[in-house]
Design a protein around this motif. Structure first.
Motif, short mmCIF file in Angstrom:
data_model
loop_
_atom_site.label_atom_id
_atom_site.label_comp_id
_atom_site.label_asym_id
_atom_site.label_seq_id
_atom_site.Cartn_x
_atom_site.Cartn_y
_atom_site.Cartn_z
N MET A 230 3.99 -2.67 -15.75
CA MET A 230 2.60 -3.08 -15.96
C MET A 230 1.69 -1.87 -15.80
SD MET A 230 2.44 -6.69 -13.85
CE MET A 230 0.76 -6.92 -14.41
N GLN A 231 0.52 -1.97 -16.44
CA GLN A 231 -0.53 -0.96 -16.30
C GLN A 231 -1.43 -1.36 -15.13
OE1 GLN A 231 -1.03 1.84 -17.99
NE2 GLN A 231 0.47 1.64 -19.65
N ILE A 232 -1.50 -0.49 -14.11
CA ILE A 232 -2.27 -0.80 -12.90
C ILE A 232 -3.41 0.20 -12.77
CG2 ILE A 232 -2.16 -1.15 -10.42
CD1 ILE A 232 -0.44 -3.09 -12.05
N ALA A 273 -3.21 0.25 -6.52
CA ALA A 273 -2.85 1.66 -6.61
C ALA A 273 -4.06 2.50 -6.24
CB ALA A 273 -2.38 2.00 -8.02
N VAL A 274 -3.87 3.53 -5.40
CA VAL A 274 -5.00 4.33 -4.93
C VAL A 274 -4.68 5.82 -5.04
CG1 VAL A 274 -5.74 2.55 -3.30
CG2 VAL A 274 -4.19 4.36 -2.53
N ALA A 275 -5.77 6.61 -5.15
CA ALA A 275 -5.70 8.06 -5.08
C ALA A 275 -6.65 8.51 -3.98
CB ALA A 275 -6.07 8.70 -6.42
N ASP A 276 -6.20 9.38 -3.08
CA ASP A 276 -6.95 9.75 -1.88
C ASP A 276 -7.72 11.05 -2.12
OD1 ASP A 276 -7.93 10.20 0.62
OD2 ASP A 276 -6.01 9.95 1.65
N LEU A 277 -9.08 10.97 -2.09
CA LEU A 277 -9.90 12.15 -2.33
C LEU A 277 -9.80 13.16 -1.19
CD1 LEU A 277 -11.79 13.27 -4.51
CD2 LEU A 277 -13.72 12.32 -3.21
N LEU A 291 0.85 3.16 -3.80
CA LEU A 291 0.66 1.72 -3.88
C LEU A 291 0.46 1.18 -2.47
CD1 LEU A 291 3.24 0.54 -6.56
CD2 LEU A 291 0.77 0.63 -6.76
N LEU A 292 -0.72 0.61 -2.21
CA LEU A 292 -1.00 0.03 -0.91
C LEU A 292 -0.57 -1.42 -0.83
CD1 LEU A 292 -4.53 1.45 -0.02
CD2 LEU A 292 -2.27 2.37 0.54
N HIS A 293 -0.43 -2.05 -1.97
CA HIS A 293 -0.07 -3.46 -1.96
C HIS A 293 0.78 -3.76 -3.19
CE1 HIS A 293 -0.34 -7.75 -1.28
NE2 HIS A 293 -0.75 -7.92 -2.53
N LEU A 294 1.82 -4.53 -3.00
CA LEU A 294 2.66 -5.01 -4.10
C LEU A 294 3.24 -6.35 -3.69
CD1 LEU A 294 6.14 -3.34 -4.11
CD2 LEU A 294 4.48 -2.74 -2.37
N SER A 296 5.48 -9.42 -2.50
CA SER A 296 6.61 -9.50 -1.57
C SER A 296 7.92 -9.58 -2.32
CB SER A 296 6.45 -10.73 -0.66
OG SER A 296 5.24 -10.66 0.07
N TYR A 297 8.94 -8.91 -1.77
CA TYR A 297 10.30 -8.92 -2.29
C TYR A 297 10.43 -8.20 -3.63
CZ TYR A 297 10.55 -12.31 1.42
OH TYR A 297 10.45 -12.91 2.65
N SER A 298 9.37 -7.50 -4.04
CA SER A 298 9.47 -6.63 -5.22
C SER A 298 9.69 -5.19 -4.74
CB SER A 298 8.20 -6.69 -6.07
OG SER A 298 8.08 -7.96 -6.67
N LYS A 299 10.37 -4.40 -5.55
CA LYS A 299 10.62 -3.00 -5.22
C LYS A 299 10.16 -2.12 -6.36
CE LYS A 299 14.62 -3.87 -2.22
NZ LYS A 299 16.07 -3.58 -2.00
N ILE A 300 9.51 -1.01 -6.01
CA ILE A 300 9.02 -0.08 -7.02
C ILE A 300 10.18 0.76 -7.55
CG2 ILE A 300 7.47 1.84 -7.48
CD1 ILE A 300 6.12 -0.88 -7.08
N VAL A 301 10.31 0.81 -8.86
CA VAL A 301 11.32 1.65 -9.51
C VAL A 301 10.74 3.03 -9.80
CG1 VAL A 301 12.86 1.90 -11.50
CG2 VAL A 301 12.48 -0.37 -10.46
N LYS A 302 9.54 3.06 -10.40
CA LYS A 302 8.89 4.34 -10.67
C LYS A 302 7.41 4.11 -10.98
CE LYS A 302 10.43 4.31 -15.51
NZ LYS A 302 11.17 5.06 -16.56
N ILE A 303 6.63 5.20 -10.80
CA ILE A 303 5.21 5.21 -11.13
C ILE A 303 4.97 6.38 -12.08
CG2 ILE A 303 2.85 5.40 -10.24
CD1 ILE A 303 3.89 4.40 -7.56
#
Length: 314
Positions: A230-232, A273-277, A291-294, A296-303
């Motif tokens: 997905m596009q976030i 999804a966040v970027a820290d200045l 990613l600060l939030h996703l 439950s029970y999902s796992k990130i494969v790649k960004i």
């Protein structure tokens, strides 16, 4: 060394002598082992009829020496088998005393024993107990699992237990050390479907501690997982001075795993999804996407991309 040669008659006489000697030894052994003896064995105490109004703590080990009356055969086989049978001890007299005399319960203890297996004495014969007020406490159940899933299968939701709490009662000093109560281990291999079963709780190791209930219903949801992309949108954080900041790209492609059940309902609101200045203030020329939030029970494969460019207009 010279070899003694025996005639046929002498060999027969020697064979007869040895045979008679063996028979005599066996007859003597049989006679000796058939005689009654008293011998000591270890026995574990199994408390019953425990006081309901008084919490107690045994001041001695729950294993004692018992003197048993039986034949030599029974003594031999008991030692070979290493038997450690439990002895039922009635604690109903503790309602108004702080000790129990085992010899007073010998008839009750021997009631279902064979006449050749009677217990005639205990060491020690008197058991002493320490008492305190009986309290109750409600603690959560802790599920112990060791699960191995089939490929592409995994836990897809929160584990549910009914009831989720148990009530324990016993001495205050014992209850103070207990924050949860464990179940028996649930060990499963090649799991590909949801698990629902009654699981026993670990029994209390102390006779003065009661746990209710003795089992719980456990439900572990399991589903097949697949990948989704997905596009976030990327949100800027820690812009304390309110600079005019533009980030490029403004969205990242997030590939993650999700259960087939939840696949249709996934949307960008489930992610943050966040970027820290602050990284810019530390000298970074690009900002890392986190990613600060996703779900439950999902796992990130790649960004993609993992970093974004930015322009700061002061």
């Amino acid at each position: 060394m010279a070899i003694i040669k025996l005639s046929a008659i002498e060999r027969r006489r020697l064979s007869a002598f040895v045979t008679c000697l063996v028979i005599a030894l066996l007859a003597w052994l049989f006679t000796v082992l058939s005689n009654p003896y008293k011998y000591n064995v270890k026995r574990v105490l199994n408390f019953k009829n425990t006081p309901q109004r008084r919490a107690f703590h045994s001041l001695q080990s729950d294993t004692i020496n018992a003197t048993v009356q039986g034949t030599g055969w029974e003594m031999l086989f008991t030692q070979m088998a290493g038997e450690n049978k439990a002895v039922p001890v009635d604690l109903s007299t503790l309602e108004n005393k702080n000790y129990v005399v085992l010899s007073a319960q010998l008839n009750q203890i021997n009631d279902k024993k064979d006449i050749n297996h009677q217990i005639v004495a205990f060491t020690p014969d008197t058991l002493y107990f320490d008492f305190s007020n009986r309290l109750t406490k409600r603690v959560p159940v802790k599920l112990i699992t060791n699960l191995h899933y089939q490929r592409q299968f995994a836990q897809s939701g929160a584990i549910r237990m009914r009831p989720a709490y148990v009530t324990i009662s016993g001495p205050a000093e014992v209850l103070a050390k207990i924050s949860s109560w464990r179940t028996d281990s649930v060990i499963l291999n090649d799991v590909s479907e949801s698990f629902r079963s009654r699981v026993n709780l670990v029994p209390s190791g102390e006779g003065n501690l009661n746990v209710l209930p003795k089992s719980v219903i456990v439900n572990i949801p399991v589903d097949e997982f697949t990948e989704k992309t997905m596009q976030i949108p990327v949100k800027l954080i820690n812009n304390h001075n309110f600079y005019d900041v533009k980030i490029f790209p403004q969205k990242v492609r997030v590939t993650f795993t999700t259960s087939l059940k939840d696949y249709p309902d996934m949307n960008e609101d489930d992610f943050e999804a966040v970027a820290d200045l602050d990284q810019w203030k530390q000298g970074y020329r690009v900002l890392t996407v986190r990613l600060l939030h996703l779900p439950s029970y999902s796992k990130i494969v790649k960004i993609e991309p993992q970093n974004v460019d930015f322009i700061v207009k002061k």
